[in-house]
Design a protein around this motif. Sequence first.
Motif, short mmCIF file in Angstrom:
data_model
loop_
_atom_site.label_atom_id
_atom_site.label_comp_id
_atom_site.label_asym_id
_atom_site.label_seq_id
_atom_site.Cartn_x
_atom_site.Cartn_y
_atom_site.Cartn_z
N LEU A 62 37.06 21.67 33.06
CA LEU A 62 37.69 21.93 31.76
C LEU A 62 38.09 20.63 31.08
N LEU A 63 38.60 19.69 31.86
CA LEU A 63 39.00 18.40 31.30
C LEU A 63 37.80 17.67 30.71
N ALA A 64 36.69 17.63 31.46
CA ALA A 64 35.49 16.95 30.96
C ALA A 64 34.95 17.64 29.71
N GLU A 65 34.93 18.96 29.72
CA GLU A 65 34.42 19.71 28.56
C GLU A 65 35.32 19.48 27.34
N GLY B 107 34.29 17.87 23.82
CA GLY B 107 34.61 18.52 22.55
C GLY B 107 35.19 17.57 21.52
N HIS B 108 35.76 16.47 21.96
CA HIS B 108 36.24 15.43 21.06
C HIS B 108 35.10 14.49 20.63
N ALA C 293 26.53 16.32 32.95
CA ALA C 293 25.09 16.59 33.10
C ALA C 293 24.70 17.85 32.36
N ALA C 294 25.54 18.87 32.42
CA ALA C 294 25.23 20.14 31.73
C ALA C 294 25.19 19.95 30.22
N ALA C 295 25.95 18.98 29.70
CA ALA C 295 25.99 18.71 28.26
C ALA C 295 24.95 17.67 27.84
#
Length: 329
Positions: free
Chosen positions: A164-167, A171-172, A201-203
Amino acid sequence: MTATIYDVAQRAGVGIATVSRALRGSGSVRPETRERILRAAEELHFTPSRLGVSLAQGRHAANGIVFPNLSAPYYAEVLLGYEEVTSELGRSVIILSAGGRGVTPEQVRDLAGRVDGLVVHGRTVPADLLAELVDGGLPTVLLAGAPVAGADLLTTENTGSARLLAEHLLGHGLRRLAFLGGPSGGPDVDERWSAVAAALAAAGAPPPRPAPLTEYGVAAARRAALDLLAGPDRPEALVCAHDEVALGALAAARELGLDVPGDLAVTGWDDIMAAEHSWPPLTTVRQPLRLLGATAARALDELVSGARAEPGHRILPTELVLRSSCGCR
């Protein structure tokens, strides 16, 4: 050197709990085992101390706890929770702190001989010595460490909150991340590192830049962050293994004239008191530190009292806390 109950247990080839039952003349100890224990105690000239007598009688026995150090706010909070519960249970606490120097096997064995259960944080005690203690019958609870067969394991949730932190950072619009303090900063930190790497990696973002530390205080983190931020490929965000590491990173950013979060986002982990009052206030992941200590104390009491025979693994929840160091208003 004065013999301990651990020495008697080792000489007799039994666990410490069995020695206690044999010495107080009660409990389910086979006659031949009791005779072997009494013979070992006589050969070693073992005389139970007042603490040992208390242990053998099952009244006001001591629990041990081994920490890397006691100066960090994280450990102070965990210890407060631990002591509150042990006090309620009528037990005393013997603390062994590595204090940045490390603990010796002799110190750990001596402590094990004076308590009826042990809590060990992280990698403070080598795995082979932990296995030796557990195999010897000492009830043991591991905090934020790697599993050891026969010992309880108590951890906090890492993977979901780190993702969640990485996502959130993604998002920023932040894609170039460095992970200050890992890998490997221990099993917990490595779980966070893996979750951050997977989210990036998913992003389709570049993998996080590793920035391991040999020390985890504010001063050491500041020095490492200065090196990390002074180069031409400065990251857009620092994901820090702990809040103290993040506080060091904030100090380095100020020293270099970088605006947080305008030039650099910084996040921590733990949510110690200083995180909310730093400038800017620190985005972090809150661990239930006092609950962690309290849960460890209750888990150890279950093992010592016999209320639970089998070791288990309990995971306490964590929570992403958003403040302005990541760019949130």
